[in-house]
Design a protein around this motif. Structure first.
Motif, short mmCIF file in Angstrom:
data_model
loop_
_atom_site.label_atom_id
_atom_site.label_comp_id
_atom_site.label_asym_id
_atom_site.label_seq_id
_atom_site.Cartn_x
_atom_site.Cartn_y
_atom_site.Cartn_z
N ALA A 176 -16.97 46.73 2.05
CA ALA A 176 -17.68 47.28 3.40
C ALA A 176 -17.16 48.71 3.64
CB ALA A 176 -16.70 46.35 4.71
N LEU A 177 -18.47 49.45 4.25
CA LEU A 177 -18.28 51.00 4.15
C LEU A 177 -18.73 51.23 5.80
CD1 LEU A 177 -20.18 50.00 1.52
CD2 LEU A 177 -19.76 52.07 1.04
N PRO A 178 -17.50 51.27 6.46
CA PRO A 178 -17.78 51.68 8.06
C PRO A 178 -18.17 53.25 7.81
CG PRO A 178 -15.63 50.78 7.60
CD PRO A 178 -16.12 51.08 6.18
N PRO A 179 -18.84 53.63 9.05
CA PRO A 179 -18.89 55.04 9.36
C PRO A 179 -17.61 55.75 10.08
CG PRO A 179 -20.19 53.67 11.11
CD PRO A 179 -19.31 52.82 10.02
N VAL A 180 -17.79 56.71 10.98
CA VAL A 180 -16.68 57.03 11.76
C VAL A 180 -16.70 55.98 12.78
CG1 VAL A 180 -15.77 58.87 13.35
CG2 VAL A 180 -17.01 59.39 11.19
N VAL A 181 -15.58 55.42 13.01
CA VAL A 181 -15.18 54.47 13.99
C VAL A 181 -14.11 54.84 15.12
CG1 VAL A 181 -14.40 52.15 14.22
CG2 VAL A 181 -15.80 52.51 12.22
N ASP A 182 -14.20 54.38 16.18
CA ASP A 182 -13.17 54.86 17.17
C ASP A 182 -11.86 54.29 17.02
OD1 ASP A 182 -11.95 55.87 19.67
OD2 ASP A 182 -13.34 54.64 20.92
N ARG A 191 -16.77 62.45 19.93
CA ARG A 191 -17.78 61.60 20.13
C ARG A 191 -18.51 61.04 18.47
NH1 ARG A 191 -18.64 66.68 21.12
NH2 ARG A 191 -20.26 68.04 19.84
N GLY A 192 -19.45 60.36 18.70
CA GLY A 192 -20.33 59.93 17.72
C GLY A 192 -19.53 58.78 16.90
N LYS A 193 -18.73 57.90 17.57
CA LYS A 193 -17.96 56.92 16.82
C LYS A 193 -18.20 55.47 17.14
CE LYS A 193 -14.06 58.94 18.86
NZ LYS A 193 -12.74 59.25 19.01
N MET A 194 -18.49 54.62 16.31
CA MET A 194 -18.78 53.51 16.44
C MET A 194 -17.57 52.60 17.25
SD MET A 194 -20.08 50.51 13.69
CE MET A 194 -21.82 50.55 13.93
N PRO A 195 -17.81 51.62 18.15
CA PRO A 195 -16.81 50.58 18.52
C PRO A 195 -16.30 49.70 17.50
CG PRO A 195 -18.65 50.67 19.90
CD PRO A 195 -19.18 51.42 18.80
N GLN A 197 -15.23 46.97 17.39
CA GLN A 197 -15.91 45.52 17.63
C GLN A 197 -17.08 45.33 16.98
OE1 GLN A 197 -14.87 47.66 20.09
NE2 GLN A 197 -13.34 46.65 21.56
N GLU A 198 -17.99 46.39 17.17
CA GLU A 198 -19.24 46.19 16.36
C GLU A 198 -19.25 46.41 15.05
OE1 GLU A 198 -23.10 45.76 15.47
OE2 GLU A 198 -22.02 45.20 17.16
N CYS A 199 -18.18 47.35 14.54
CA CYS A 199 -17.96 47.46 12.98
C CYS A 199 -17.28 46.24 12.49
CB CYS A 199 -16.86 48.63 12.77
SG CYS A 199 -16.56 48.83 11.11
N ALA A 200 -16.45 45.51 13.25
CA ALA A 200 -15.92 44.28 12.76
C ALA A 200 -17.07 43.39 12.52
CB ALA A 200 -14.71 43.76 13.51
N ARG A 201 -17.79 43.18 13.52
CA ARG A 201 -18.72 42.01 13.49
C ARG A 201 -19.87 42.18 12.37
NH1 ARG A 201 -24.03 41.24 14.24
NH2 ARG A 201 -24.25 43.55 14.52
N GLN A 202 -20.16 43.35 12.06
CA GLN A 202 -21.03 43.61 10.94
C GLN A 202 -20.47 43.23 9.46
OE1 GLN A 202 -23.46 47.36 10.83
NE2 GLN A 202 -23.49 47.60 12.87
N ILE A 203 -18.91 43.63 9.44
CA ILE A 203 -18.32 43.25 8.12
C ILE A 203 -18.45 41.57 8.35
CG2 ILE A 203 -16.05 43.24 7.11
CD1 ILE A 203 -15.81 46.35 8.36
N ILE A 204 -18.02 41.02 9.21
CA ILE A 204 -17.79 39.53 8.97
C ILE A 204 -19.31 38.92 8.88
CG2 ILE A 204 -17.44 37.56 10.51
CD1 ILE A 204 -15.19 39.14 12.00
N ALA A 205 -20.17 39.56 9.59
CA ALA A 205 -21.76 39.01 9.04
C ALA A 205 -21.73 39.19 7.59
CB ALA A 205 -22.49 39.79 9.95
N ALA A 206 -21.50 40.01 7.02
CA ALA A 206 -21.67 40.18 5.38
C ALA A 206 -20.82 39.27 4.80
CB ALA A 206 -21.19 41.69 5.04
N ASN A 215 -23.01 47.82 4.73
CA ASN A 215 -23.10 49.27 4.82
C ASN A 215 -23.39 49.37 6.68
OD1 ASN A 215 -23.33 50.77 2.35
ND2 ASN A 215 -24.99 49.19 2.26
N VAL A 216 -22.11 49.74 7.34
CA VAL A 216 -22.31 49.65 8.65
C VAL A 216 -22.72 50.73 9.34
CG1 VAL A 216 -20.49 49.07 10.59
CG2 VAL A 216 -20.17 48.09 8.17
N GLY A 217 -23.63 50.44 10.45
CA GLY A 217 -23.88 51.71 11.47
C GLY A 217 -24.56 52.79 10.46
#
Length: 240
Positions: A176-182, A191-195, A197-206, A215-217
């Motif tokens: 799992a490769l997150p971007p800048v997360v809050d 600014r420019g940070k992913m919530p 919750q959304e990062c976790a959702r995409q990881i679990i979807a994978a 590859n998140v966000g």
């Protein structure tokens, strides 16, 4: 993979991305055992119904203590999410070498040691998964975080090799490769940070979709740029 009924060991699960992964997996019926270092955050997660184990993964003894605390319980999914940032910028002063060592152990050595320790019980399950949380910085580093970037790049390489080794077995190996997360680690970025919750959702979807990479966000954009021009991706990220 259907996560319902699976037993998950999630490191770094008391805050940030890990906390959201824990909550979303629990909502899907998984039994989540999480780790962390902050007593108050661990107690808060226990209040939400999680088994929360205190674990300092910045040294071998901490990893071994965690393995001992697990006993012989079966583990279906191992999520190596715990990481540790470190200030290491010679333009701002002399870095602390011990802090760098702690970062390297927590972010790279601890996942390798946990995988090595838990692989036999993962192999014993009818279906299992190992998820290593790296970063978009594993693709191209930024100048201000060379040690952290190096650990994530190394963990990415380890994950690719491990996936090849376990090909044909019943263990998915996912990066799992997150971007800048809050999170607390990025509190200085306005600014420019992913919530999370959304990062976790995409990881679990994978995990549920059996994908080898999440590859998140904005990491998707970085991967696309890197595929066209690695030099351009490095040039952009080094100043990020």
């Amino acid at each position: 993979m259907d996560v319902n009924g699976k037993t998950v060991l999630l490191t770094g699960g008391s805050a940030g991305i890990g906390r959201e992964i824990a909550r979303q997996l629990k909502a899907k019926g998984a039994n989540v055992i999480l780790t962390g270092r902050d007593p108050a955050r661990l107690e808060a997660m226990r209040g939400e119904g999680f088994e929360a184990l205190a674990a300092d993964l910045s040294h071998a003894a901490g990893v071994d203590a965690l393995a001992a605390a697990l006993g012989d319980r079966p583990i279906d999914i191992l999520i190596n999410n715990a990481g540790q940032g470190v200030a290491h910028d010679f333009r701002e002063g002399m870095p602390d070498p011990q802090a760098a060592d702690d970062c390297i152990y927590a972010t790279l050595n601890a996942p390798i040691r946990l995988i090595t320790t838990l692989l036999p019980r993962l192999r014993a399950r009818p279906q299992a998964a190992i998820i290593n949380v790296t970063s978009g910085l594993a693709i191209a580093p930024r100048a201000g975080s060379p040690v952290y970037c190096a650990t994530k790049a190394a963990l990415r390489s380890y994950t690719l090799a491990l996936r090849a080794q376990l090909a044909g077995e019943r263990i998915q190996v996912i990066e799992a490769l997150p971007p800048v997360v809050d999170t607390q680690m990025t509190a200085d970025r306005p600014r420019g940070k992913m919530p999370p919750q959304e990062c976790a959702r995409q990881i679990i979807a994978a995990i549920e979709g059996g994908k080898p990479e999440a590859n998140v966000g904005l990491t998707k954009v970085l991967r696309a740029v890197y595929s066209l021009s690695p030099a351009l991706a490095r040039q952009v990220m080094i100043r990020f």
